[in-house]
Design a protein around this motif. Structure first.
Motif, PDB file in Angstrom:
ATOM      1  N   ALA A 143       0.890  -1.101  -0.016  1.00 11.72           N
ATOM      2  CA  ALA A 143      -0.010   0.001   0.026  1.00 11.72           C
ATOM      3  C   ALA A 143       1.060   1.161  -0.110  1.00 11.72           C
ATOM      4  O   ALA A 143       0.691   2.187  -0.614  1.00 11.72           O
ATOM      5  N   PHE A 144       1.904   1.264   0.799  1.00  7.69           N
ATOM      6  CA  PHE A 144       2.893   2.493   0.820  1.00  7.69           C
ATOM      7  C   PHE A 144       3.549   2.626  -0.584  1.00  7.69           C
ATOM      8  O   PHE A 144       3.518   3.759  -0.906  1.00  7.69           O
ATOM      9  N   LEU A 145       4.002   1.378  -1.202  1.00 11.97           N
ATOM     10  CA  LEU A 145       4.502   1.617  -2.383  1.00 11.97           C
ATOM     11  C   LEU A 145       3.352   2.060  -3.835  1.00 11.97           C
ATOM     12  O   LEU A 145       3.617   2.994  -4.386  1.00 11.97           O
ATOM     13  N   ALA A 146       2.296   1.600  -3.473  1.00  8.66           N
ATOM     14  CA  ALA A 146       1.111   2.083  -4.175  1.00  8.66           C
ATOM     15  C   ALA A 146       1.081   3.551  -4.352  1.00  8.66           C
ATOM     16  O   ALA A 146       0.530   4.190  -5.004  1.00  8.66           O
ATOM     17  N   LEU A 147       1.049   4.264  -3.035  1.00  9.76           N
ATOM     18  CA  LEU A 147       0.854   5.603  -2.814  1.00  9.76           C
ATOM     19  C   LEU A 147       1.824   6.269  -3.281  1.00  9.76           C
ATOM     20  O   LEU A 147       1.691   7.523  -3.406  1.00  9.76           O
ATOM     21  N   GLY A 148       3.075   5.668  -3.622  1.00 15.01           N
ATOM     22  CA  GLY A 148       4.013   6.639  -4.286  1.00 15.01           C
ATOM     23  C   GLY A 148       5.338   6.834  -3.276  1.00 15.01           C
ATOM     24  O   GLY A 148       6.372   7.186  -3.611  1.00 15.01           O
ATOM     25  N   PHE A 149       5.447   5.946  -1.982  1.00 20.02           N
ATOM     26  CA  PHE A 149       6.284   6.381  -1.085  1.00 20.02           C
ATOM     27  C   PHE A 149       7.648   5.452  -1.916  1.00 20.02           C
ATOM     28  O   PHE A 149       7.320   4.320  -2.503  1.00 20.02           O
ATOM     29  N   ARG A 150       8.632   5.697  -1.352  1.00 18.77           N
ATOM     30  CA  ARG A 150       9.762   4.905  -1.884  1.00 18.77           C
ATOM     31  C   ARG A 150      10.711   4.218  -0.761  1.00 18.77           C
ATOM     32  O   ARG A 150      11.144   5.143   0.335  1.00 18.77           O
ATOM     33  N   PHE A 151      10.937   3.038  -0.712  1.00 21.12           N
ATOM     34  CA  PHE A 151      11.853   2.488   0.345  1.00 21.12           C
ATOM     35  C   PHE A 151      13.210   3.095   0.567  1.00 21.12           C
ATOM     36  O   PHE A 151      13.881   3.274  -0.334  1.00 21.12           O
ATOM     37  N   ALA A 165       8.797  10.437   1.587  1.00 20.70           N
ATOM     38  CA  ALA A 165       7.362  10.901   1.458  1.00 20.70           C
ATOM     39  C   ALA A 165       6.902  10.619  -0.178  1.00 20.70           C
ATOM     40  O   ALA A 165       7.784  10.961  -1.003  1.00 20.70           O
ATOM     41  N   ALA A 166       5.747  10.205  -0.285  1.00 22.78           N
ATOM     42  CA  ALA A 166       5.303   9.991  -1.677  1.00 22.78           C
ATOM     43  C   ALA A 166       4.750  11.683  -1.969  1.00 22.78           C
ATOM     44  O   ALA A 166       4.822  12.514  -1.204  1.00 22.78           O
ATOM     45  N   PRO A 167       4.980  11.980  -3.408  1.00 24.10           N
ATOM     46  CA  PRO A 167       4.705  13.440  -3.990  1.00 24.10           C
ATOM     47  C   PRO A 167       3.474  13.847  -3.222  1.00 24.10           C
ATOM     48  O   PRO A 167       3.658  15.317  -2.988  1.00 24.10           O
ATOM     49  N   GLN A 168       2.526  13.382  -3.136  1.00 27.03           N
ATOM     50  CA  GLN A 168       1.110  14.139  -2.748  1.00 27.03           C
ATOM     51  C   GLN A 168       1.196  14.326  -1.214  1.00 27.03           C
ATOM     52  O   GLN A 168       0.538  15.359  -0.628  1.00 27.03           O
ATOM     53  N   TYR A 169       2.395  14.027  -0.432  1.00 24.15           N
ATOM     54  CA  TYR A 169       2.556  14.056   0.773  1.00 24.15           C
ATOM     55  C   TYR A 169       3.632  14.907   1.329  1.00 24.15           C
ATOM     56  O   TYR A 169       3.903  15.470   2.338  1.00 24.15           O
ATOM     57  N   ALA A 170       4.543  15.059   0.198  1.00 19.63           N
ATOM     58  CA  ALA A 170       5.941  15.684   0.488  1.00 19.63           C
ATOM     59  C   ALA A 170       6.007  17.212   0.929  1.00 19.63           C
ATOM     60  O   ALA A 170       6.982  17.852   1.493  1.00 19.63           O
ATOM     61  N   HIS A 171       4.699  18.066   0.830  1.00 19.46           N
ATOM     62  CA  HIS A 171       4.563  19.402   1.262  1.00 19.46           C
ATOM     63  C   HIS A 171       4.605  19.165   2.665  1.00 19.46           C
ATOM     64  O   HIS A 171       4.476  20.253   3.303  1.00 19.46           O
ATOM     65  N   ALA A 172       4.036  18.095   3.140  1.00 18.87           N
ATOM     66  CA  ALA A 172       3.758  17.947   4.910  1.00 18.87           C
ATOM     67  C   ALA A 172       4.642  17.335   5.678  1.00 18.87           C
ATOM     68  O   ALA A 172       4.855  17.514   6.721  1.00 18.87           O
ATOM     69  N   CYS A 173       5.453  16.215   4.663  1.00 26.70           N
ATOM     70  CA  CYS A 173       6.348  15.407   5.749  1.00 26.70           C
ATOM     71  C   CYS A 173       7.515  14.979   4.616  1.00 26.70           C
ATOM     72  O   CYS A 173       7.509  15.055   3.458  1.00 26.70           O
ATOM     73  N   ASN A 174       8.625  14.697   5.244  1.00 26.95           N
ATOM     74  CA  ASN A 174       9.805  14.281   4.533  1.00 26.95           C
ATOM     75  C   ASN A 174       9.767  12.892   4.426  1.00 26.95           C
ATOM     76  O   ASN A 174      10.325  12.568   3.411  1.00 26.95           O
ATOM     77  N   SER A 175       9.463  12.054   5.467  1.00 22.54           N
ATOM     78  CA  SER A 175       9.519  10.543   5.463  1.00 22.54           C
ATOM     79  C   SER A 175       8.555   9.890   6.421  1.00 22.54           C
ATOM     80  O   SER A 175       7.881  10.835   7.421  1.00 22.54           O
TER      81      SER A 175
END
Length: 254
Positions: free
Chosen positions: A151-159, A186-196
């Motif tokens: 699910a994290f990978l599907a949302l765009g998070f990178r290990f 952090a996935a692109p859609q969350y990058a404005h709010a968190c780093n990781s």
């Protein structure tokens, strides 16, 4: 996976021990199986016992900074006392459960950078303990853990990385003396709010407690901080797509 060692440190002509894992890759809560093969040396030996110990490389924080060390986290006796004659061959099968909180070392056969687990053979001959070396152990995620990671990978998070931290997470029923942190950029859609985001699984036979730690970015009027949230998922959720569930967790944390 094979571990061989001539127990010369315990006396000239001592026995040789060959530990073979028939399940070099397991899942948390699964069964580790194999056999310990003994070959008598040139002299007879009284073996008080043979113990297999699961060990993990763990990061330890202290006043001087950070260091790493091997942590034993499960021990199993595989034989009662026995007498081994010179040149005698004996095979001792074993099967024992791996703790549910055992950290993951690989996903779909791909090793997680920073993870190192092993099975250490300890032989007690006449009160002298020889710990030998560790046989590497691979641990694949349980189905529900894999669903969550997918699910994290599907949302765009990178290990990014994984490590083991010595200590206890407050407010949890953690049983091991360390816990695993799996870090994602952090996935692109969350990058404005968190780093990781760091993910920790505390698993039991009934459920998986998921601890999320989001590295929240600072703003004009506030500094950045870590936000920690606890969630629980049943093993039966492995049959579901958990992407929307994880998305809700992240948005709630941020």
């Amino acid at each position: 996976m094979v571990f061989k060692k001539l127990l010369g440190a315990l006396g000239v002509g001592g026995p040789a021990v060959d530990t073979v894992l028939s399940t070099p890759v397991v899942q948390p809560g699964g069964v580790l199986q194999g056999q310990v093969n003994l070959t008598g040396g040139t002299v007879e030996a009284d073996i008080a016992g043979i113990t297999l110990t699961l060990v993990a490389r763990v990061e330890i924080e202290h006043e001087e900074g950070e260091s790493t060390g091997l942590y034993p986290f499960a021990r199993y006796s595989v034989t009662p006392p026995l007498h081994l004659a010179p040149g005698e061959n004996r095979s001792i099968p074993f099967a024992f459960p791996v703790p549910y909180e055992t950290p993951i070392t690989a996903i779909a056969g791909q090793h997680l950078t920073g993870m190192a687990l092993g099975v250490r053979t300890e032989v007690d001959i006449s009160g002298a303990l020889d710990k030998g070396d560790s046989d590497p152990l691979g641990v694949e995620p349980l189905p529900v853990q894999r669903r969550l990671l997918d699910a994290f990978l599907a949302l765009g998070f990178r290990f990014r990385s994984a490590d083991l931290e010595a200590g206890h997470i407050r407010g949890t029923a953690q049983s091991l003396p360390f816990y695993q942190e799996i870090e994602f950029a952090a996935a692109p859609q969350y990058a404005h709010a968190c780093n990781s985001v760091e993910v920790t699984f505390l698993t039991t036979a009934d459920r998986v407690d998921v601890i999320l730690e989001a590295d929240k970015r600072g703003g004009m009027f506030h500094s950045g901080r870590d936000v920690i949230k606890h969630h629980t998922v049943e093993h039966s959720a492995a049959n579901q797509d958990l992407t929307s569930l994880v998305d809700g967790w992240i948005r709630s944390a941020l």
